[in-house]
Write a protein that holds these residues in place. Structure first.
Motif, PDB file in Angstrom:
ATOM      1  N   THR A   6       0.817  -1.208   0.000  1.00  0.00           N
ATOM      2  CA  THR A   6       0.000   0.000   0.000  1.00  0.00           C
ATOM      3  C   THR A   6       0.844   1.248   0.000  1.00  0.00           C
ATOM      4  O   THR A   6       0.553   2.215  -0.696  1.00  0.00           O
ATOM      5  CB  THR A   6      -0.924   0.023   1.218  1.00  0.00           C
ATOM      6  OG1 THR A   6      -0.133   0.034   2.382  1.00  0.00           O
ATOM      7  CG2 THR A   6      -1.854  -1.151   1.215  1.00  0.00           C
ATOM      8  N   ILE A   8       0.776   3.447   1.994  1.00  0.00           N
ATOM      9  CA  ILE A   8      -0.056   4.550   2.467  1.00  0.00           C
ATOM     10  C   ILE A   8       0.178   4.735   3.958  1.00  0.00           C
ATOM     11  O   ILE A   8      -0.057   3.854   4.756  1.00  0.00           O
ATOM     12  CB  ILE A   8      -1.545   4.277   2.201  1.00  0.00           C
ATOM     13  CG1 ILE A   8      -1.762   4.127   0.713  1.00  0.00           C
ATOM     14  CG2 ILE A   8      -2.406   5.369   2.756  1.00  0.00           C
ATOM     15  CD1 ILE A   8      -3.136   3.635   0.361  1.00  0.00           C
ATOM     16  N   GLY A  12      -0.858   9.743   3.331  1.00  0.00           N
ATOM     17  CA  GLY A  12      -2.190   9.488   2.824  1.00  0.00           C
ATOM     18  C   GLY A  12      -3.268  10.253   3.549  1.00  0.00           C
ATOM     19  O   GLY A  12      -4.363  10.420   3.033  1.00  0.00           O
ATOM     20  N   SER A  13      -2.985  10.706   4.761  1.00  0.00           N
ATOM     21  CA  SER A  13      -3.993  11.423   5.534  1.00  0.00           C
ATOM     22  C   SER A  13      -3.597  12.865   5.819  1.00  0.00           C
ATOM     23  O   SER A  13      -4.308  13.572   6.513  1.00  0.00           O
ATOM     24  CB  SER A  13      -4.247  10.692   6.863  1.00  0.00           C
ATOM     25  OG  SER A  13      -3.053  10.578   7.603  1.00  0.00           O
ATOM     26  N   GLU A 150      -7.006   9.697  -5.382  1.00  0.00           N
ATOM     27  CA  GLU A 150      -5.777   9.122  -4.833  1.00  0.00           C
ATOM     28  C   GLU A 150      -4.852  10.173  -4.221  1.00  0.00           C
ATOM     29  O   GLU A 150      -3.732   9.857  -3.826  1.00  0.00           O
ATOM     30  CB  GLU A 150      -5.031   8.370  -5.946  1.00  0.00           C
ATOM     31  CG  GLU A 150      -5.800   7.161  -6.464  1.00  0.00           C
ATOM     32  CD  GLU A 150      -5.116   6.481  -7.637  1.00  0.00           C
ATOM     33  OE1 GLU A 150      -4.213   7.105  -8.232  1.00  0.00           O
ATOM     34  OE2 GLU A 150      -5.480   5.340  -7.959  1.00  0.00           O
ATOM     35  N   ASP A 153      -6.093   9.818   1.651  1.00  0.00           N
ATOM     36  CA  ASP A 153      -6.935   8.748   2.163  1.00  0.00           C
ATOM     37  C   ASP A 153      -7.745   9.193   3.378  1.00  0.00           C
ATOM     38  O   ASP A 153      -8.334   8.368   4.077  1.00  0.00           O
ATOM     39  CB  ASP A 153      -6.081   7.529   2.550  1.00  0.00           C
ATOM     40  CG  ASP A 153      -5.613   6.757   1.338  1.00  0.00           C
ATOM     41  OD1 ASP A 153      -6.451   6.475   0.468  1.00  0.00           O
ATOM     42  OD2 ASP A 153      -4.405   6.450   1.244  1.00  0.00           O
ATOM     43  N   ARG A 158     -10.894  14.051   1.403  1.00  0.00           N
ATOM     44  CA  ARG A 158     -11.479  13.656   0.122  1.00  0.00           C
ATOM     45  C   ARG A 158     -12.623  14.589  -0.263  1.00  0.00           C
ATOM     46  O   ARG A 158     -12.779  14.963  -1.430  1.00  0.00           O
ATOM     47  CB  ARG A 158     -11.994  12.220   0.212  1.00  0.00           C
ATOM     48  CG  ARG A 158     -10.900  11.168   0.199  1.00  0.00           C
ATOM     49  CD  ARG A 158     -11.504   9.784   0.171  1.00  0.00           C
ATOM     50  NE  ARG A 158     -10.491   8.745   0.222  1.00  0.00           N
ATOM     51  CZ  ARG A 158     -10.495   7.726   1.058  1.00  0.00           C
ATOM     52  NH1 ARG A 158     -11.470   7.606   1.936  1.00  0.00           N
ATOM     53  NH2 ARG A 158      -9.548   6.822   1.023  1.00  0.00           N
ATOM     54  N   HIS A 220      -1.099   6.513  -3.656  1.00  0.00           N
ATOM     55  CA  HIS A 220      -1.308   5.085  -3.841  1.00  0.00           C
ATOM     56  C   HIS A 220      -0.213   4.494  -4.728  1.00  0.00           C
ATOM     57  O   HIS A 220       0.359   5.190  -5.571  1.00  0.00           O
ATOM     58  CB  HIS A 220      -2.672   4.822  -4.479  1.00  0.00           C
ATOM     59  CG  HIS A 220      -3.817   5.074  -3.558  1.00  0.00           C
ATOM     60  ND1 HIS A 220      -5.095   4.650  -3.826  1.00  0.00           N
ATOM     61  CD2 HIS A 220      -3.891   5.692  -2.353  1.00  0.00           C
ATOM     62  CE1 HIS A 220      -5.899   5.010  -2.838  1.00  0.00           C
ATOM     63  NE2 HIS A 220      -5.189   5.650  -1.943  1.00  0.00           N
ATOM     64  N   ASP A 359     -14.470   7.123  -0.708  1.00  0.00           N
ATOM     65  CA  ASP A 359     -14.497   6.339   0.532  1.00  0.00           C
ATOM     66  C   ASP A 359     -14.749   4.865   0.240  1.00  0.00           C
ATOM     67  O   ASP A 359     -14.121   3.975   0.818  1.00  0.00           O
ATOM     68  CB  ASP A 359     -15.586   6.864   1.471  1.00  0.00           C
ATOM     69  CG  ASP A 359     -15.317   8.280   1.960  1.00  0.00           C
ATOM     70  OD1 ASP A 359     -14.134   8.651   2.047  1.00  0.00           O
ATOM     71  OD2 ASP A 359     -16.283   9.005   2.234  1.00  0.00           O
ATOM     72  N   ASN A 362     -11.828   2.516  -1.158  1.00  0.00           N
ATOM     73  CA  ASN A 362     -10.801   2.062  -0.219  1.00  0.00           C
ATOM     74  C   ASN A 362     -11.382   1.450   1.052  1.00  0.00           C
ATOM     75  O   ASN A 362     -10.673   1.268   2.037  1.00  0.00           O
ATOM     76  CB  ASN A 362      -9.880   3.236   0.140  1.00  0.00           C
ATOM     77  CG  ASN A 362      -9.071   3.713  -1.050  1.00  0.00           C
ATOM     78  OD1 ASN A 362      -8.120   3.085  -1.468  1.00  0.00           O
ATOM     79  ND2 ASN A 362      -9.476   4.831  -1.626  1.00  0.00           N
ATOM     80  N   GLY A 371      -8.670   0.008  -4.178  1.00  0.00           N
ATOM     81  CA  GLY A 371      -7.617   0.826  -4.756  1.00  0.00           C
ATOM     82  C   GLY A 371      -7.585   0.861  -6.266  1.00  0.00           C
ATOM     83  O   GLY A 371      -6.785   1.595  -6.843  1.00  0.00           O
ATOM     84  N   THR A 373      -8.748   2.517  -8.592  1.00  0.00           N
ATOM     85  CA  THR A 373      -9.489   3.766  -8.720  1.00  0.00           C
ATOM     86  C   THR A 373      -9.928   4.054 -10.150  1.00  0.00           C
ATOM     87  O   THR A 373     -11.062   4.477 -10.394  1.00  0.00           O
ATOM     88  CB  THR A 373      -8.628   4.935  -8.204  1.00  0.00           C
ATOM     89  OG1 THR A 373      -8.047   4.570  -6.948  1.00  0.00           O
ATOM     90  CG2 THR A 373      -9.457   6.191  -8.038  1.00  0.00           C
TER      91      THR A 373
END
Length: 455
Positions: A6, A8, A12-13, A150, A153, A158, A220, A359, A362, A371, A373
């Protein structure tokens, strides 16, 4: 399907920098500027000006959308392949497809002058132009929106990505409203639409550049498709029950807008007895209200959840549209007020569903499609166009059946009231009922459970 490591983590956040967010979002302006005239102005241009029968146009729209729908999953798969070219690989594919979109748009609004008295030749030209512009639009939008999903996360980030993108989209729609109105007022309709097609080329180049050069990278890893059968890879996301539910609500809800937009210019001209300028003002106010409301829906979604916020948007749109049945010739200002309310409701349609989709992609429910996408957004684009096709296929033939067809000199305004008001309101109510009972968001219940505390 399988997926590599991953990769991630905190990235990712992490909160996306504002300049990166703006750079990513700018491309949505020319996308929206292209999308609206295709569903709004084409039916008026080819039906009222070029005199192509509405029933024939309805068949053409259906054919073009079917071909468009077939190609979308393939484009999504190609977009996934481009992720192996680096964290901005999808944007490389976007850059290749922008010129195709610009060329198709110009072709659509600049038919050969000598063909305008031949309905058969104009119908053939319309089919070819629609196929090209749909191909370019799909190539750009699927990979562009996949890259946006992407960028992060984080649940709320998002939504921030989709809100930033749709703000530029609504600005693009505003431009798409103003330009045809101004150009067809300054020139005759044929020359005005040709200039619109020409102006789109520099706009597409100018607003795609920041996205292609300055958008943030994907967090990603490259997408790996294990299946040899491309058909299985195309439709694998349909195994995700949450995705199937979201598509159902999205298609039903979107078809309402497809119905209304297709006949909107006819409605203003023949029911409200309004001018081109008034039609432009109505659309301008409508989209400004939608753009202004998107941040509000972001706040609402943080309090009650994204599906519940979307549900409130559907109800607001249905109520405002229903009240339009009481307006008639000369009621321009009253209709303007209703357009503001409708625009606020539509703001939820633009900002929230793509965030819900990100959402779902993932979530644990996605299983081995997690993933993937580009594939998800390929099917998402297919569903968007299916909704529009359902709207156009229903509105134009029904209008002709009920007695409104300019090509035949038929102008029954009651037909427009049914198609522009009654049908979209009924469809919106059905979509709202579905969202009330069906759970769509990962780890959340239906709107009914979220709002009543049950679950």
């Amino acid at each position: 399907m399988n997926r590599g490591p991953t990769g991630i983590g905190a990235a990712g956040s992490a909160r996306i920098k504002f300049d990166r967010l703006v750079a990513y979002s700018t491309l949505q302006l020319p996308l929206a500027m292209a999308a609206l005239p295709v569903v709004l102005n084409v039916s008026h241009f080819y039906g009222e000006v070029l005199r192509v029968p509405l029933e024939l146009m309805g068949a053409i729209f259906i054919f073009a959308r079917v071909i468009d729908a077939i190609q979308d999953p393939l484009i999504g798969l190609i977009s996934d392949r481009f992720t192996h070219r680096g964290p901005r690989g999808r944007l490389t594919f976007v850059g290749l497809m922008v010129p195709v979109l610009a060329g198709g748009f110009l072709m659509l609004f600049a038919p050969p002058g000598g063909w305008q008295d031949n309905q058969t030749l104009m119908a053939v030209w319309l089919v070819a132009a629609l196929l090209l512009v749909h191909f370019g639009y799909s190539g750009v939008s699927i990979s562009y929106h996949s890259h946006g999903a992407e960028l992060t996360d984080d649940y709320n980030e998002r939504t921030r990505v989709t809100v930033g993108r749709e703000v530029f989209g609504l600005i693009g729609m505003t431009v798409a409203v103003v330009l045809p109105t101004v150009l067809t007022s300054l020139f005759d309709d044929a020359h005005g639409y040709t200039i619109l097609g020409l102006l789109f080329i520099p706009v597409a180049a100018l607003f795609s550049a920041p996205t292609l050069l300055g958008a943030g990278p994907s967090v990603h890893p490259p997408v790996v498709h294990a299946e040899r059968n491309a058909f299985v890879a195309f439709f694998a996301p349909l195994k995700n029950r949450l995705f199937r539910r979201l598509l159902l609500i999205f298609i039903v809800n979107g078809s309402a807008l497809g119905v209304a937009v297709t006949v909107m210019l006819f409605y203003v001209e023949h029911v409200l007895v309004g001018t081109k300028v008034q039609a432009g003002v109505i659309l301008l106010v409508y989209f400004i209200a939608g753009a202004a409301s998107v941040p509000m829906w972001l706040v609402v979604s943080r309090r009650v959840g994204k599906m519940a916020a979307w549900f409130f948007g559907m109800l607001l749109t249905a109520a405002a549209m229903a009240l339009a049945v009481f307006v008639g010739p000369g009621d321009f200002h009253w209709f303007l007020v209703l357009s503001i309310a409708t625009g606020v409701g539509i703001g939820a349609d633009y900002g929230l569903p793509p965030s819900i989709l990100a959402d779902i992609i993932n979530a644990p429910e996605s299983g081995d499609t997690r993933g993937k996408t580009g594939t998800y957004f390929g099917l998402w684009a297919l569903s968007t166009k299916l909704a529009t096709a359902i709207g156009a296929a229903g509105s134009l033939p029904v209008s002709a059946l009920l007695g409104f067809d300019p090509a035949r000199g038929e102008y029954n305004t009651s037909a427009l009231i049914v198609v522009y008001i009654v049908m979209p309101v009924a469809i919106k109510i059905v979509a709202a009922v579905l969202s009330w009972f069906i759970a769509v968001e990962p780890e959340r219940g239906s709107v009914r459970k979220e709002l009543t505390g049950r679950g």
